[in-house]
Write a protein that holds these residues in place. Structure first.
Motif, PDB file in Angstrom:
ATOM      1  N   ILE A  49      56.952  35.538  28.073  1.00 21.86           N
ATOM      2  CA  ILE A  49      55.723  35.520  28.880  1.00 21.86           C
ATOM      3  C   ILE A  49      56.154  34.985  30.239  1.00 21.86           C
ATOM      4  CG2 ILE A  49      53.437  34.523  29.208  1.00 21.86           C
ATOM      5  CD1 ILE A  49      53.240  34.242  26.151  1.00 21.86           C
ATOM      6  N   THR A  50      56.030  35.820  31.260  1.00 24.59           N
ATOM      7  CA  THR A  50      56.530  35.440  32.581  1.00 24.59           C
ATOM      8  C   THR A  50      55.437  35.060  33.567  1.00 24.59           C
ATOM      9  OG1 THR A  50      56.551  37.742  33.294  1.00 24.59           O
ATOM     10  CG2 THR A  50      58.595  36.866  32.343  1.00 24.59           C
ATOM     11  N   GLY A  51      54.181  35.240  33.194  1.00 22.61           N
ATOM     12  CA  GLY A  51      53.092  34.870  34.091  1.00 22.61           C
ATOM     13  C   GLY A  51      51.778  35.388  33.563  1.00 22.61           C
ATOM     14  N   TYR A  52      50.723  34.962  34.226  1.00 21.39           N
ATOM     15  CA  TYR A  52      49.371  35.382  33.881  1.00 21.39           C
ATOM     16  C   TYR A  52      48.710  35.884  35.157  1.00 21.39           C
ATOM     17  CZ  TYR A  52      50.330  32.620  29.710  1.00 21.39           C
ATOM     18  OH  TYR A  52      50.885  32.119  28.564  1.00 21.39           O
ATOM     19  N   TYR A  53      48.108  37.074  35.080  1.00 17.54           N
ATOM     20  CA  TYR A  53      47.553  37.697  36.262  1.00 17.54           C
ATOM     21  C   TYR A  53      46.159  38.246  35.977  1.00 17.54           C
ATOM     22  CZ  TYR A  53      52.518  37.685  37.276  1.00 17.54           C
ATOM     23  OH  TYR A  53      53.812  37.298  37.448  1.00 17.54           O
ATOM     24  N   ALA A  54      45.369  38.325  37.038  1.00 12.91           N
ATOM     25  CA  ALA A  54      44.065  38.976  36.934  1.00 12.91           C
ATOM     26  C   ALA A  54      44.199  40.403  37.459  1.00 12.91           C
ATOM     27  CB  ALA A  54      43.032  38.218  37.766  1.00 12.91           C
ATOM     28  N   THR A  55      43.530  41.331  36.825  1.00 17.93           N
ATOM     29  CA  THR A  55      43.483  42.706  37.302  1.00 17.93           C
ATOM     30  C   THR A  55      42.255  42.830  38.194  1.00 17.93           C
ATOM     31  OG1 THR A  55      44.507  43.459  35.256  1.00 17.93           O
ATOM     32  CG2 THR A  55      43.395  45.124  36.601  1.00 17.93           C
ATOM     33  N   LEU A  56      42.457  43.322  39.398  1.00 20.18           N
ATOM     34  CA  LEU A  56      41.372  43.408  40.370  1.00 20.18           C
ATOM     35  C   LEU A  56      40.903  44.842  40.556  1.00 20.18           C
ATOM     36  CD1 LEU A  56      42.875  41.114  43.170  1.00 20.18           C
ATOM     37  CD2 LEU A  56      41.453  40.449  41.221  1.00 20.18           C
ATOM     38  N   ASN A  57      39.632  44.997  40.844  1.00 26.75           N
ATOM     39  CA  ASN A  57      39.090  46.285  41.268  1.00 26.75           C
ATOM     40  C   ASN A  57      39.171  46.283  42.786  1.00 26.75           C
ATOM     41  OD1 ASN A  57      37.525  48.428  42.089  1.00 26.75           O
ATOM     42  ND2 ASN A  57      35.996  48.149  40.474  1.00 26.75           N
ATOM     43  N   LEU A  58      40.272  46.791  43.331  1.00 25.14           N
ATOM     44  CA  LEU A  58      40.513  46.717  44.768  1.00 25.14           C
ATOM     45  C   LEU A  58      39.445  47.420  45.600  1.00 25.14           C
ATOM     46  CD1 LEU A  58      44.379  47.146  45.059  1.00 25.14           C
ATOM     47  CD2 LEU A  58      43.016  45.075  45.335  1.00 25.14           C
ATOM     48  N   ALA A  59      38.839  48.469  45.046  1.00 24.94           N
ATOM     49  CA  ALA A  59      37.793  49.188  45.780  1.00 24.94           C
ATOM     50  C   ALA A  59      36.604  48.272  46.078  1.00 24.94           C
ATOM     51  CB  ALA A  59      37.340  50.414  45.001  1.00 24.94           C
ATOM     52  N   LYS A  60      36.384  47.269  45.242  1.00 25.44           N
ATOM     53  CA  LYS A  60      35.288  46.329  45.470  1.00 25.44           C
ATOM     54  C   LYS A  60      35.698  45.174  46.379  1.00 25.44           C
ATOM     55  CE  LYS A  60      32.607  47.376  41.401  1.00 25.44           C
ATOM     56  NZ  LYS A  60      31.712  46.830  40.405  1.00 25.44           N
ATOM     57  N   VAL A  61      36.995  45.040  46.607  1.00 23.08           N
ATOM     58  CA  VAL A  61      37.491  43.950  47.448  1.00 23.08           C
ATOM     59  C   VAL A  61      37.603  44.397  48.901  1.00 23.08           C
ATOM     60  CG1 VAL A  61      39.460  42.407  47.865  1.00 23.08           C
ATOM     61  CG2 VAL A  61      38.748  42.912  45.520  1.00 23.08           C
ATOM     62  N   SER A  62      38.192  45.569  49.115  1.00 26.83           N
ATOM     63  CA  SER A  62      38.374  46.061  50.488  1.00 26.83           C
ATOM     64  C   SER A  62      38.776  47.529  50.470  1.00 26.83           C
ATOM     65  CB  SER A  62      39.464  45.258  51.198  1.00 26.83           C
ATOM     66  OG  SER A  62      40.721  45.520  50.609  1.00 26.83           O
ATOM     67  N   CYS A 112      48.075  49.120  51.034  1.00 25.91           N
ATOM     68  CA  CYS A 112      47.858  48.596  52.380  1.00 25.91           C
ATOM     69  C   CYS A 112      46.477  49.009  52.894  1.00 25.91           C
ATOM     70  CB  CYS A 112      48.970  49.028  53.315  1.00 25.91           C
ATOM     71  SG  CYS A 112      49.445  50.738  53.239  1.00 25.91           S
ATOM     72  N   PRO A 113      46.021  48.372  53.974  1.00 26.70           N
ATOM     73  CA  PRO A 113      44.649  48.602  54.432  1.00 26.70           C
ATOM     74  C   PRO A 113      44.405  49.997  55.002  1.00 26.70           C
ATOM     75  CG  PRO A 113      45.792  47.091  55.912  1.00 26.70           C
ATOM     76  CD  PRO A 113      46.694  47.328  54.743  1.00 26.70           C
ATOM     77  N   ASN A 142      43.551  59.108  42.964  1.00 25.21           N
ATOM     78  CA  ASN A 142      42.757  58.537  41.886  1.00 25.21           C
ATOM     79  C   ASN A 142      43.692  57.857  40.895  1.00 25.21           C
ATOM     80  OD1 ASN A 142      40.363  58.057  40.426  1.00 25.21           O
ATOM     81  ND2 ASN A 142      40.727  59.831  39.126  1.00 25.21           N
ATOM     82  N   GLU A 143      43.251  56.738  40.357  1.00 26.87           N
ATOM     83  CA  GLU A 143      44.022  56.069  39.308  1.00 26.87           C
ATOM     84  C   GLU A 143      43.471  56.527  37.972  1.00 26.87           C
ATOM     85  OE1 GLU A 143      45.187  51.808  40.020  1.00 26.87           O
ATOM     86  OE2 GLU A 143      43.581  52.021  41.490  1.00 26.87           O
ATOM     87  N   ASN A 144      44.217  57.383  37.287  1.00 23.91           N
ATOM     88  CA  ASN A 144      43.740  57.966  36.044  1.00 23.91           C
ATOM     89  C   ASN A 144      44.025  57.099  34.820  1.00 23.91           C
ATOM     90  OD1 ASN A 144      44.909  60.340  37.942  1.00 23.91           O
ATOM     91  ND2 ASN A 144      42.915  60.831  37.095  1.00 23.91           N
TER      92      ASN A 144
END
Length: 159
Positions: A49-62, A112-113, A142-144
């Motif tokens: 186990i090398t880390g813990y991460y959150a999966t983000l919905n980038l479309a809702k962030v920016s 990137c932005p 699209n991310e399928n």
């Protein structure tokens, strides 16, 4: 380190929900909370186990663009590979980089932005090895199917 079926169950559940409490995780894998915590800490200490991460919905962030780029080096010297890898490390928008076999040498995922920033990144990469590489870029439409962990039961270390 040899993993048993309980270790694999722990890994399966942590991949799906890293926020699972130790109490809940212990119940899911049929262990006492203290035994479960010991196993998780061992898996962390062993680098499994090398880390813990959150999966983000980038479309809702920016607003952003995601690109997949393949990179072919014209010169395959270790020095040029190190220069390129160093440039990749210094650019936070490059979120994944793999050295691969086949037609090209590297596979990059870049978020990137806008396209203007992507072009800046492209120039930085090309300049890092004195223009001795070729970059092929594909803009993600699209991310399928996104990565949500690996089904460890489909992998076998005994083969």
């Amino acid at each position: 380190m040899k993993l048993d079926r309980i270790d694999l169950k722990i890994l399966k559940h942590i991949q799906t929900n890293a926020k699972t409490t130790n109490q809940d995780l212990a119940a899911l894998v049929a262990l006492s909370p203290s035994s479960c915590l010991q196993r998780v800490r061992r898996l962390e200490a062993e680098g499994i186990i090398t880390g813990y991460y959150a999966t983000l919905n980038l479309a809702k962030v920016s607003r952003h663009i995601m690109c997949i780029a393949t990179v072919s080096m014209k010169n395959h010297s270790a020095k040029d590979f190190r220069k390129f890898e160093s440039a990749v490390e210094s650019i936070p928008e490059i979120v994944e980089c793999y050295t691969v076999s086949g037609e090209f040498d590297f596979f990059l995922r870049i978020v990137c932005p806008n396209m203007a920033r992507y072009l800046e990144i492209n120039e930085m990469l090309v300049g890092s090895v004195n223009y001795s590489l070729k970059i092929n870029t594909h803009v993600v439409m699209n991310e399928n199917k996104v990565f949500k962990g690996i089904d460890l039961s489909k992998l076998s270390s005994d083969d």
